[in-house]
Design a protein around this motif. Structure first.
Motif, PDB file in Angstrom:
ATOM      1  N   ASP A 272      31.818  42.174  37.999  1.00  0.00           N
ATOM      2  CA  ASP A 272      31.513  43.508  37.905  1.00  0.00           C
ATOM      3  C   ASP A 272      30.679  44.208  38.820  1.00  0.00           C
ATOM      4  N   THR A 273      31.392  44.553  39.855  1.00  0.00           N
ATOM      5  CA  THR A 273      30.907  45.224  40.883  1.00  0.00           C
ATOM      6  C   THR A 273      31.363  46.664  41.018  1.00  0.00           C
ATOM      7  N   SER A 274      30.520  47.711  41.418  1.00  0.00           N
ATOM      8  CA  SER A 274      30.813  48.979  41.467  1.00  0.00           C
ATOM      9  C   SER A 274      32.017  49.185  42.326  1.00  0.00           C
ATOM     10  N   ALA A 275      32.194  48.469  43.501  1.00  0.00           N
ATOM     11  CA  ALA A 275      33.401  48.441  44.514  1.00  0.00           C
ATOM     12  C   ALA A 275      34.675  48.387  43.810  1.00  0.00           C
ATOM     13  N   SER A 276      35.649  48.979  44.434  1.00  0.00           N
ATOM     14  CA  SER A 276      36.921  48.921  43.846  1.00  0.00           C
ATOM     15  C   SER A 276      37.824  48.292  44.804  1.00  0.00           C
ATOM     16  N   GLU A 277      37.517  46.734  45.017  1.00  0.00           N
ATOM     17  CA  GLU A 277      38.287  45.951  45.967  1.00  0.00           C
ATOM     18  C   GLU A 277      39.623  45.887  45.461  1.00  0.00           C
ATOM     19  N   GLU A 278      40.438  45.471  46.551  1.00  0.00           N
ATOM     20  CA  GLU A 278      41.815  45.601  46.350  1.00  0.00           C
ATOM     21  C   GLU A 278      42.059  44.087  45.921  1.00  0.00           C
ATOM     22  N   ARG A 279      41.534  43.154  46.507  1.00  0.00           N
ATOM     23  CA  ARG A 279      41.619  41.890  46.053  1.00  0.00           C
ATOM     24  C   ARG A 279      40.181  41.201  45.616  1.00  0.00           C
ATOM     25  N   VAL A 280      40.240  40.029  44.571  1.00  0.00           N
ATOM     26  CA  VAL A 280      39.011  39.405  44.311  1.00  0.00           C
ATOM     27  C   VAL A 280      38.904  38.295  44.668  1.00  0.00           C
ATOM     28  N   THR A 281      37.899  37.639  45.276  1.00  0.00           N
ATOM     29  CA  THR A 281      37.728  36.472  46.047  1.00  0.00           C
ATOM     30  C   THR A 281      36.751  35.627  45.272  1.00  0.00           C
ATOM     31  N   HIS A 282      37.144  34.140  45.191  1.00  0.00           N
ATOM     32  CA  HIS A 282      35.990  33.603  44.427  1.00  0.00           C
ATOM     33  C   HIS A 282      36.108  32.037  45.062  1.00  0.00           C
ATOM     34  N   ARG A 283      35.027  31.589  45.560  1.00  0.00           N
ATOM     35  CA  ARG A 283      34.901  29.985  46.075  1.00  0.00           C
ATOM     36  C   ARG A 283      34.592  29.115  44.734  1.00  0.00           C
ATOM     37  N   LEU A 284      35.675  28.227  44.385  1.00  0.00           N
ATOM     38  CA  LEU A 284      35.405  27.343  43.411  1.00  0.00           C
ATOM     39  C   LEU A 284      35.011  25.821  43.841  1.00  0.00           C
ATOM     40  N   HIS A 285      34.002  25.405  43.213  1.00  0.00           N
ATOM     41  CA  HIS A 285      33.792  24.105  43.430  1.00  0.00           C
ATOM     42  C   HIS A 285      34.511  23.224  42.570  1.00  0.00           C
ATOM     43  N   VAL A 286      35.184  22.064  43.367  1.00  0.00           N
ATOM     44  CA  VAL A 286      35.987  21.236  42.462  1.00  0.00           C
ATOM     45  C   VAL A 286      35.459  19.878  42.358  1.00  0.00           C
ATOM     46  N   GLY A 287      34.538  19.394  43.371  1.00  0.00           N
ATOM     47  CA  GLY A 287      34.133  18.223  43.577  1.00  0.00           C
ATOM     48  C   GLY A 287      35.350  16.960  43.868  1.00  0.00           C
TER      49      GLY A 287
END
Length: 323
Positions: A272-287
């Motif tokens: 929920d960010t105010s910026a309208s990014e074209e792409r969403v990025t996320h760093r997922l921990h998998v262990g």
């Protein structure tokens, strides 16, 4: 006998104390629904704006929403609606809007994020836009539909399009778009849609021809409800995956995603960010051990509170750090 009475009194006092503590704990818990997410506001005319937000989770007891302009409540809608037009505004003026949800007991949520919009300038214009042509409607699974049409024209410019379902306005689209995704439909149901254009002076075009569709049976989400361009690559530490995707185009900002790892639910990501990014990025921990093969896929929460379709599943092997 006296000792027995004394012991009973102590037990009663302890019971009352525990009851009071439990009541205090209940009073200390936050009450009411969560703040509505995904608020967007766009100026439809010189004197009105269209306010939309993501519907609260379909499992929550939401009785309605309250819409605030510059801190004052201006309207409220029932819980099954998640958009409204606010009229009576001044041309070329700035306004700030928020929304709060209300549950069945009357508890109000915190306010949504603030969105500021400037109404359009006042044109002395009495000529409506042309009628939108070529409307097509395609069912996307059982609960969504994609509408497309050819842009209308206007002497001062089209500012928005109204989407009507069986003659009732259910959605609004910015004037620079000629497509939208409609969610919240029922499985196995026939729907009839039309579209009409608006200009800055509030002139409305004739409605387009009617497009009819029938949603699929079952509970599956259509492909257009899934995020697109989903990518998953291994991070160099052997413990994380770098994920990125483009949100589905629903007409409202998508703020919540569900990530599934190796065929099972892994986590929920609130974006929920105010910026309208074209792409969403996320760093997922998998262990796990480096060099392990994983599969991952995601889906988005739609404006109607239901989950959309999953992306195609991506397979990726975690890196083996050097050294």
């Amino acid at each position: 006998m006296r000792r027995t009475v004394h012991l009973a009194a102590l037990l009663l006092a302890a019971s009352l104390a525990l009851t009071a503590c439990a009541a205090g704990a209940r009073e200390g818990r936050p009450r009411g629904p969560e703040a509505p997410a995904g608020l967007t506001v766009h100026a439809g005319t010189a004197t009105s704006v269209h306010v939309m937000w993501n519907r609260a989770d379909a499992g929550e007891d939401i009785s309605g929403y309250e819409v605030y302009r510059d801190g004052e409540r201006v309207t409220q809608v029932p819980g099954e609606k998640y958009m409204v037009d606010v009229d009576g505004l001044r041309p070329s003026s700035r306004y700030t809007f928020t929304v709060r949800a209300k549950d069945g007991e009357g508890n109000l949520s915190p306010s949504s994020r603030e969105v500021t919009v400037t109404t359009l300038s006042d044109h002395q214009d009495e000529t409506p836009p042309t009628r939108p042509e070529g409307l097509r409607a395609r069912a996307d699974g059982s609960r969504a539909a994609t509408l497309t049409w050819r842009e209308a024209s206007d002497d001062t410019g089209v500012t928005s399009y109204d989407v009507l379902q069986s003659g009732t306005t259910i959605h609004s689209v910015a004037g620079d778009s000629a497509t939208t995704l409609i969610t919240g439909l029922r499985p196995g149901t026939e729907y009839r849609f039309t579209v009409r254009a608006r200009d800055a002076a509030g002139n409305v075009s004739p409605a387009s021809a009617t497009a009819t569709l029938t949603t699929a049976e079952g509970a599956g989400g259509g492909e257009n409800t899934a995020p697109t361009g989903f990518r998953a690559v291994a991070d160099g530490d052997g413990q994380h995956l770098e994920l990125s995707w483009v949100p589905p185009d629903t007409g409202v900002r998508t703020t919540e995603y569900e990530i599934h790892l190796d065929g099972e639910f892994a986590t929920t990501l609130v974006w929920d960010t105010s910026a309208s990014e074209e792409r969403v990025t996320h760093r997922l921990h998998v262990g796990g051990a480096p060099g392990t093969r994983h599969t991952v896929r995601i889906r988005a929460k739609l404006p109607d509170g239901h989950w959309g379709a999953f992306t195609p599943e991506r397979a990726v092997t975690t890196a083996t750090p050097s050294g």
